[in-house]
Design a protein around this motif. Structure first.
Motif, mmCIF file in Angstrom:
data_model
loop_
_atom_site.group_PDB
_atom_site.id
_atom_site.type_symbol
_atom_site.label_atom_id
_atom_site.label_comp_id
_atom_site.label_asym_id
_atom_site.label_seq_id
_atom_site.Cartn_x
_atom_site.Cartn_y
_atom_site.Cartn_z
ATOM 1 N N ALA A 280 -9.156 10.773 0.700
ATOM 2 C CA ALA A 280 -8.164 9.788 1.158
ATOM 3 C C ALA A 280 -8.714 8.947 2.309
ATOM 4 C CB ALA A 280 -6.874 10.493 1.583
ATOM 5 N N CYS A 281 -9.645 9.529 3.076
ATOM 6 C CA CYS A 281 -10.251 8.805 4.212
ATOM 7 C C CYS A 281 -11.090 7.615 3.753
ATOM 8 C CB CYS A 281 -11.132 9.737 5.033
ATOM 9 S SG CYS A 281 -10.199 10.894 6.031
ATOM 10 N N LYS A 282 -11.530 7.663 2.519
ATOM 11 C CA LYS A 282 -12.380 6.572 2.013
ATOM 12 C C LYS A 282 -11.541 5.364 1.606
ATOM 13 C CE LYS A 282 -15.686 9.874 0.184
ATOM 14 N NZ LYS A 282 -15.567 10.812 -0.951
ATOM 15 N N LYS A 283 -10.237 5.548 1.527
ATOM 16 C CA LYS A 283 -9.354 4.457 1.076
ATOM 17 C C LYS A 283 -8.636 3.817 2.267
ATOM 18 C CE LYS A 283 -8.998 6.744 -3.329
ATOM 19 N NZ LYS A 283 -8.284 7.797 -4.053
ATOM 20 N N PRO A 284 -8.141 2.589 2.078
ATOM 21 C CA PRO A 284 -7.487 1.913 3.211
ATOM 22 C C PRO A 284 -6.196 2.614 3.642
ATOM 23 C CG PRO A 284 -7.825 0.392 1.341
ATOM 24 C CD PRO A 284 -8.158 1.761 0.857
ATOM 25 N N GLY A 285 -5.838 2.414 4.902
ATOM 26 C CA GLY A 285 -4.573 2.940 5.428
ATOM 27 C C GLY A 285 -4.663 4.371 5.919
ATOM 28 N N CYS A 286 -3.530 4.879 6.361
ATOM 29 C CA CYS A 286 -3.444 6.251 6.895
ATOM 30 C C CYS A 286 -3.724 7.251 5.771
ATOM 31 C CB CYS A 286 -2.042 6.451 7.472
ATOM 32 S SG CYS A 286 -1.574 8.162 7.755
ATOM 33 N N PRO A 287 -4.701 8.132 5.946
ATOM 34 C CA PRO A 287 -5.027 9.079 4.866
ATOM 35 C C PRO A 287 -3.869 9.990 4.486
ATOM 36 C CG PRO A 287 -6.737 9.096 6.572
ATOM 37 C CD PRO A 287 -5.601 8.280 7.095
ATOM 38 N N LEU A 288 -3.062 10.366 5.473
ATOM 39 C CA LEU A 288 -1.958 11.264 5.141
ATOM 40 C C LEU A 288 -0.852 10.525 4.380
ATOM 41 C CD1 LEU A 288 -0.837 14.068 5.133
ATOM 42 C CD2 LEU A 288 0.020 13.716 7.445
ATOM 43 N N CYS A 289 -0.603 9.276 4.757
ATOM 44 C CA CYS A 289 0.368 8.467 4.001
ATOM 45 C C CYS A 289 -0.076 8.374 2.547
ATOM 46 C CB CYS A 289 0.473 7.050 4.573
ATOM 47 S SG CYS A 289 1.488 6.933 6.045
ATOM 48 N N ARG A 290 -1.362 8.229 2.361
ATOM 49 C CA ARG A 290 -1.880 8.094 1.000
ATOM 50 C C ARG A 290 -1.658 9.385 0.211
ATOM 51 N NH1 ARG A 290 -4.382 4.486 -1.730
ATOM 52 N NH2 ARG A 290 -4.585 3.219 0.140
ATOM 53 N N ILE A 291 -1.981 10.511 0.823
ATOM 54 C CA ILE A 291 -1.802 11.792 0.127
ATOM 55 C C ILE A 291 -0.327 12.011 -0.222
ATOM 56 C CG2 ILE A 291 -1.872 14.306 0.466
ATOM 57 C CD1 ILE A 291 -4.519 13.880 1.957
ATOM 58 N N VAL A 292 0.524 11.788 0.772
ATOM 59 C CA VAL A 292 1.953 11.984 0.571
ATOM 60 C C VAL A 292 2.476 11.037 -0.522
ATOM 61 C CG1 VAL A 292 4.175 11.564 1.694
ATOM 62 C CG2 VAL A 292 2.442 12.889 2.876
ATOM 63 N N GLY A 293 2.021 9.790 -0.485
ATOM 64 C CA GLY A 293 2.457 8.805 -1.475
ATOM 65 C C GLY A 293 2.011 9.178 -2.875
ATOM 66 N N ASP A 294 0.740 9.588 -2.989
ATOM 67 C CA ASP A 294 0.223 9.973 -4.310
ATOM 68 C C ASP A 294 0.962 11.186 -4.854
ATOM 69 O OD1 ASP A 294 -1.560 7.966 -4.083
ATOM 70 O OD2 ASP A 294 -3.341 9.214 -3.804
ATOM 71 N N ARG A 295 1.177 12.144 -3.964
ATOM 72 C CA ARG A 295 1.856 13.364 -4.402
ATOM 73 C C ARG A 295 3.287 13.078 -4.835
ATOM 74 N NH1 ARG A 295 0.721 18.605 -2.326
ATOM 75 N NH2 ARG A 295 -1.493 18.796 -1.905
ATOM 76 N N ALA A 296 3.987 12.231 -4.063
ATOM 77 C CA ALA A 296 5.386 11.926 -4.392
ATOM 78 C C ALA A 296 5.455 11.213 -5.732
ATOM 79 C CB ALA A 296 6.027 11.076 -3.305
ATOM 80 N N GLU A 297 4.487 10.324 -5.943
ATOM 81 C CA GLU A 297 4.471 9.593 -7.197
ATOM 82 C C GLU A 297 4.261 10.535 -8.381
ATOM 83 O OE1 GLU A 297 1.638 6.161 -8.495
ATOM 84 O OE2 GLU A 297 2.573 5.686 -6.572
ATOM 85 N N ARG A 298 3.300 11.447 -8.187
ATOM 86 C CA ARG A 298 3.023 12.418 -9.247
ATOM 87 C C ARG A 298 4.233 13.319 -9.478
ATOM 88 N NH1 ARG A 298 -1.900 15.702 -7.579
ATOM 89 N NH2 ARG A 298 -2.240 14.070 -6.059
ATOM 90 N N TYR A 299 4.839 13.697 -8.368
ATOM 91 C CA TYR A 299 5.999 14.576 -8.405
ATOM 92 C C TYR A 299 7.105 13.944 -9.245
ATOM 93 C CZ TYR A 299 9.498 17.709 -6.302
ATOM 94 O OH TYR A 299 10.463 18.650 -6.077
ATOM 95 N N ILE A 300 7.368 12.672 -8.959
ATOM 96 C CA ILE A 300 8.421 11.974 -9.696
ATOM 97 C C ILE A 300 7.984 11.762 -11.144
ATOM 98 C CG2 ILE A 300 9.740 9.837 -9.892
ATOM 99 C CD1 ILE A 300 9.417 9.551 -6.834
ATOM 100 N N ASP A 301 6.753 11.311 -11.279
ATOM 101 C CA ASP A 301 6.286 10.918 -12.596
ATOM 102 C C ASP A 301 6.141 12.080 -13.570
ATOM 103 O OD1 ASP A 301 5.657 8.590 -14.019
ATOM 104 O OD2 ASP A 301 3.573 9.259 -14.135
ATOM 105 N N ASN A 302 5.584 13.173 -13.119
ATOM 106 C CA ASN A 302 5.335 14.286 -14.043
ATOM 107 C C ASN A 302 6.331 15.428 -13.944
ATOM 108 O OD1 ASN A 302 2.969 13.038 -14.925
ATOM 109 N ND2 ASN A 302 1.849 13.864 -13.180
ATOM 110 N N MET A 303 6.603 15.814 -12.717
ATOM 111 C CA MET A 303 7.352 17.055 -12.556
ATOM 112 C C MET A 303 8.841 16.924 -12.801
ATOM 113 S SD MET A 303 5.217 18.528 -9.397
ATOM 114 C CE MET A 303 6.140 20.013 -9.159
ATOM 115 N N LEU A 304 9.354 15.737 -12.569
ATOM 116 C CA LEU A 304 10.795 15.565 -12.721
ATOM 117 C C LEU A 304 11.261 15.997 -14.110
ATOM 118 C CD1 LEU A 304 13.370 14.639 -11.410
ATOM 119 C CD2 LEU A 304 12.907 12.344 -12.213
#
Ligand SMILES: [Zn+2]
Ligand SMILES: [Zn+2]
Length: 214
Positions: free
Chosen positions: A15-39
């Motif tokens: 996540a550090c290699k990508k723009p923006g706050c690395p933790l925001c990125r992790i949280v955002g990716d996880r939430a997206e996956r959570y909604i997209d797959n797990m729901l």
């Protein structure tokens, strides 16, 4: 090294290699996956359905994407629970006050605490920790909400993390001051001589203060 810890290192460094706050990125990716797959799996999971119902559905933020979901049945089943409760409260004129928080927000908090704890424990002693330090100090660093959260949660934070963020925020405020000063009447020429990113530093500031949370 425990598997989880290893995955955390890997995910954070990535996540550090990508723009923006690395933790925001992790949280955002996880939430997206959570909604997209797990729901879809969760629809038949009683405890998830219950948590979702007690929360009165997802928060405004996390329910934005429901309209474009590929599984309309899942959205209908979850939404029906909420509408039933709302109809009862409409009829009884009782205020509708969900008792719990949005399950995705709860999950987001859990991920944040996990990663911030992991960072707070990375003093730079092992090879992995040194690699993380290198990757992290080359990134844009944590946003203000996430850095604030780190300091609130953990009394002891490695010096490389505090030094990095103190410098980051001092530098940002110096650029914001410059932007405000040069926005004054009669200073247009100096303003236009600024690098592009300094001319739009207000956008950077807005993102820093809000975080890009999911
Ligand atoms: Zn952040
Ligand atoms: Zn939420």
């Amino acid at each position: 090294m425990a598997v989880d810890r290893h995955i955390n290192f890997f995910e954070l460094s990535d996540a550090c290699k990508k723009p923006g706050c690395p933790l925001c990125r992790i949280v955002g990716d996880r939430a997206e996956r959570y909604i997209d797959n797990m729901l879809f799996e969760h629809v038949s999971d009683r405890s998830f359905r219950k948590a979702h119902r007690l929360a009165g559905g997802f928060c405004d933020y996390h329910s934005r994407g429901l309209i474009s979901f590929r599984d309309g049945l899942a959205v209908a089943i979850m939404g029906r629970d909420i509408l039933e409760d709302r109809i009862v409260s409409f009829k009884t004129r009782k205020p509708w006050k969900p008792k719990e928080r949005c399950p995705i927000c709860v999950e987001r908090d859990r991920i944040e605490v996990e990663y911030l704890g992991f960072m707070a424990g990375s003093g730079g002693e092992s090879d992995d920790e040194r690699d993380l330090c290198t990757a992290f100090t080359a990134s844009e660093g944590l946003c203000a909400p996430h850095y604030g959260r780190l300091l609130e949660l953990y009394k002891k934070v490695p010096q490389w993390i505090t030094a990095f963020h103190e410098h980051k925020f001092e530098e940002l405020i110096a650029r914001v001051n410059q932007f405000i000063e040069l926005s004054a009447y009669g200073r247009q020429e100096e303003f236009h001589a600024l690098p592009e990113k300094d001319q739009v530093v207000w956008k950077e500031l807005a993102l820093e203060l809000r975080g890009m949370v999911d």
